[in-house]
Design a protein around this motif. Sequence first.
Motif, PDB file in Angstrom:
ATOM      1  N   VAL A  17      19.832 -11.469 -15.615  1.00  0.00           N
ATOM      2  CA  VAL A  17      18.577 -10.777 -15.895  1.00  0.00           C
ATOM      3  C   VAL A  17      18.639 -10.107 -17.261  1.00  0.00           C
ATOM      4  O   VAL A  17      17.673 -10.132 -18.019  1.00  0.00           O
ATOM      5  N   ASP A  18      19.777  -9.523 -17.608  1.00  0.00           N
ATOM      6  CA  ASP A  18      19.901  -8.863 -18.909  1.00  0.00           C
ATOM      7  C   ASP A  18      19.700  -9.851 -20.048  1.00  0.00           C
ATOM      8  O   ASP A  18      19.061  -9.547 -21.045  1.00  0.00           O
ATOM      9  N   LYS A  19      20.239 -11.045 -19.915  1.00  0.00           N
ATOM     10  CA  LYS A  19      20.044 -12.061 -20.954  1.00  0.00           C
ATOM     11  C   LYS A  19      18.592 -12.512 -20.989  1.00  0.00           C
ATOM     12  O   LYS A  19      18.060 -12.815 -22.046  1.00  0.00           O
ATOM     13  N   LEU A  20      17.949 -12.581 -19.831  1.00  0.00           N
ATOM     14  CA  LEU A  20      16.532 -12.924 -19.807  1.00  0.00           C
ATOM     15  C   LEU A  20      15.724 -11.872 -20.559  1.00  0.00           C
ATOM     16  O   LEU A  20      14.841 -12.191 -21.337  1.00  0.00           O
ATOM     17  N   LYS A  21      16.048 -10.612 -20.331  1.00  0.00           N
ATOM     18  CA  LYS A  21      15.300  -9.532 -20.981  1.00  0.00           C
ATOM     19  C   LYS A  21      15.492  -9.555 -22.488  1.00  0.00           C
ATOM     20  O   LYS A  21      14.597  -9.195 -23.229  1.00  0.00           O
ATOM     21  N   ALA A  22      16.661  -9.990 -22.935  1.00  0.00           N
ATOM     22  CA  ALA A  22      16.942 -10.019 -24.363  1.00  0.00           C
ATOM     23  C   ALA A  22      16.614 -11.376 -24.981  1.00  0.00           C
ATOM     24  O   ALA A  22      16.809 -11.577 -26.166  1.00  0.00           O
ATOM     25  N   GLY A  23      16.128 -12.301 -24.198  1.00  0.00           N
ATOM     26  CA  GLY A  23      15.894 -13.669 -24.644  1.00  0.00           C
ATOM     27  C   GLY A  23      14.810 -13.805 -25.693  1.00  0.00           C
ATOM     28  O   GLY A  23      14.076 -12.876 -25.994  1.00  0.00           O
ATOM     29  N   GLN A  24      14.742 -14.976 -26.233  1.00  0.00           N
ATOM     30  CA  GLN A  24      13.792 -15.286 -27.297  1.00  0.00           C
ATOM     31  C   GLN A  24      12.491 -15.822 -26.705  1.00  0.00           C
ATOM     32  O   GLN A  24      12.210 -17.004 -26.770  1.00  0.00           O
ATOM     33  N   PHE A  25      11.699 -14.953 -26.131  1.00  0.00           N
ATOM     34  CA  PHE A  25      10.410 -15.343 -25.604  1.00  0.00           C
ATOM     35  C   PHE A  25       9.349 -15.114 -26.661  1.00  0.00           C
ATOM     36  O   PHE A  25       9.466 -14.198 -27.471  1.00  0.00           O
ATOM     37  N   GLU A  26       8.306 -15.943 -26.630  1.00  0.00           N
ATOM     38  CA  GLU A  26       7.246 -15.822 -27.606  1.00  0.00           C
ATOM     39  C   GLU A  26       6.596 -14.441 -27.555  1.00  0.00           C
ATOM     40  O   GLU A  26       6.215 -13.894 -28.560  1.00  0.00           O
ATOM     41  N   ASP A  27       6.477 -13.905 -26.374  1.00  0.00           N
ATOM     42  CA  ASP A  27       5.811 -12.615 -26.219  1.00  0.00           C
ATOM     43  C   ASP A  27       6.651 -11.747 -25.280  1.00  0.00           C
ATOM     44  O   ASP A  27       6.546 -11.850 -24.068  1.00  0.00           O
ATOM     45  N   LYS A  28       7.513 -10.924 -25.869  1.00  0.00           N
ATOM     46  CA  LYS A  28       8.406 -10.098 -25.051  1.00  0.00           C
ATOM     47  C   LYS A  28       7.634  -9.108 -24.186  1.00  0.00           C
ATOM     48  O   LYS A  28       8.066  -8.760 -23.105  1.00  0.00           O
ATOM     49  N   THR A  29       6.481  -8.650 -24.654  1.00  0.00           N
ATOM     50  CA  THR A  29       5.682  -7.718 -23.868  1.00  0.00           C
ATOM     51  C   THR A  29       5.220  -8.386 -22.581  1.00  0.00           C
ATOM     52  O   THR A  29       5.268  -7.783 -21.510  1.00  0.00           O
ATOM     53  N   THR A  30       4.818  -9.630 -22.678  1.00  0.00           N
ATOM     54  CA  THR A  30       4.397 -10.372 -21.492  1.00  0.00           C
ATOM     55  C   THR A  30       5.562 -10.519 -20.521  1.00  0.00           C
ATOM     56  O   THR A  30       5.407 -10.329 -19.326  1.00  0.00           O
ATOM     57  N   PHE A  31       6.746 -10.843 -21.052  1.00  0.00           N
ATOM     58  CA  PHE A  31       7.903 -10.972 -20.180  1.00  0.00           C
ATOM     59  C   PHE A  31       8.237  -9.654 -19.513  1.00  0.00           C
ATOM     60  O   PHE A  31       8.485  -9.611 -18.309  1.00  0.00           O
ATOM     61  N   GLU A  32       8.251  -8.569 -20.277  1.00  0.00           N
ATOM     62  CA  GLU A  32       8.564  -7.263 -19.695  1.00  0.00           C
ATOM     63  C   GLU A  32       7.558  -6.902 -18.600  1.00  0.00           C
ATOM     64  O   GLU A  32       7.937  -6.389 -17.557  1.00  0.00           O
ATOM     65  N   LYS A  33       6.290  -7.182 -18.838  1.00  0.00           N
ATOM     66  CA  LYS A  33       5.273  -6.910 -17.822  1.00  0.00           C
ATOM     67  C   LYS A  33       5.519  -7.772 -16.589  1.00  0.00           C
ATOM     68  O   LYS A  33       5.446  -7.293 -15.461  1.00  0.00           O
ATOM     69  N   PHE A  34       5.830  -9.027 -16.813  1.00  0.00           N
ATOM     70  CA  PHE A  34       6.122  -9.946 -15.713  1.00  0.00           C
ATOM     71  C   PHE A  34       7.306  -9.432 -14.902  1.00  0.00           C
ATOM     72  O   PHE A  34       7.273  -9.401 -13.684  1.00  0.00           O
ATOM     73  N   TRP A  35       8.341  -9.010 -15.597  1.00  0.00           N
ATOM     74  CA  TRP A  35       9.552  -8.555 -14.926  1.00  0.00           C
ATOM     75  C   TRP A  35       9.326  -7.232 -14.195  1.00  0.00           C
ATOM     76  O   TRP A  35       9.740  -7.062 -13.060  1.00  0.00           O
ATOM     77  N   THR A  36       8.665  -6.284 -14.831  1.00  0.00           N
ATOM     78  CA  THR A  36       8.517  -4.960 -14.234  1.00  0.00           C
ATOM     79  C   THR A  36       7.438  -4.905 -13.162  1.00  0.00           C
ATOM     80  O   THR A  36       7.436  -4.000 -12.346  1.00  0.00           O
ATOM     81  N   THR A  37       6.517  -5.848 -13.163  1.00  0.00           N
ATOM     82  CA  THR A  37       5.478  -5.872 -12.139  1.00  0.00           C
ATOM     83  C   THR A  37       6.079  -6.151 -10.774  1.00  0.00           C
ATOM     84  O   THR A  37       5.658  -5.592  -9.777  1.00  0.00           O
ATOM     85  N   PRO A  39       7.556  -9.333  -8.039  1.00  0.00           N
ATOM     86  CA  PRO A  39       6.908 -10.518  -7.492  1.00  0.00           C
ATOM     87  C   PRO A  39       5.821 -10.233  -6.466  1.00  0.00           C
ATOM     88  O   PRO A  39       4.903 -11.024  -6.303  1.00  0.00           O
ATOM     89  N   SER A  40       5.898  -9.097  -5.790  1.00  0.00           N
ATOM     90  CA  SER A  40       4.912  -8.832  -4.748  1.00  0.00           C
ATOM     91  C   SER A  40       3.511  -8.595  -5.320  1.00  0.00           C
ATOM     92  O   SER A  40       2.523  -8.742  -4.622  1.00  0.00           O
ATOM     93  N   GLU A  41       3.422  -8.265  -6.601  1.00  0.00           N
ATOM     94  CA  GLU A  41       2.129  -8.001  -7.219  1.00  0.00           C
ATOM     95  C   GLU A  41       1.596  -9.185  -8.031  1.00  0.00           C
ATOM     96  O   GLU A  41       0.507  -9.114  -8.580  1.00  0.00           O
ATOM     97  N   LEU A  42       2.354 -10.267  -8.093  1.00  0.00           N
ATOM     98  CA  LEU A  42       1.932 -11.419  -8.884  1.00  0.00           C
ATOM     99  C   LEU A  42       1.024 -12.332  -8.082  1.00  0.00           C
ATOM    100  O   LEU A  42       1.189 -12.491  -6.871  1.00  0.00           O
TER     101      LEU A  42
END
Length: 125
Positions: A17-37, A39-42
């Motif tokens: 998970v730590d590597k995912l959080k530090a990964g090279q995603f096009e939009d880190k804000t989107t990833f952080e929101k996805f991660w912190t939301t 799965p029950s809210e998706l």
Amino acid sequence: MSIKGFYNDLLTSFKSVDKLKAGQFEDKTTFEKFWTTGPSELLIPVESPQRMLLARHLALCVSPADSFTNELKGKWQRYWLRCCIRDECNYFFAVFKECDINREDDVVNIMKENYLWEIVNSDEG
């Protein structure tokens, strides 16, 4: 980046998970929101193939020993299991064929592990 390229990056580079959080995603804000939301809210399905692959990766490939709790792993597995059995996800699984992702195999792999059962047997399940 193609879906297959994104999937290969997940498999080779992001084992925790730590590597995912530090990964090279096009939009880190989107990833952080996805991660912190959580799965029950998706929604099922989420709006992009990349996010669906990320949900699958969290459910099936990331180990709880890598900064993941067993409970959170079970929640992601429950989410992905629901994706596997819903007709609304047929489009994504058609796209994922190029990555050799098979929903039936994913269901079997989830059922073999204990994380999902911890959630099913909890108050939340």
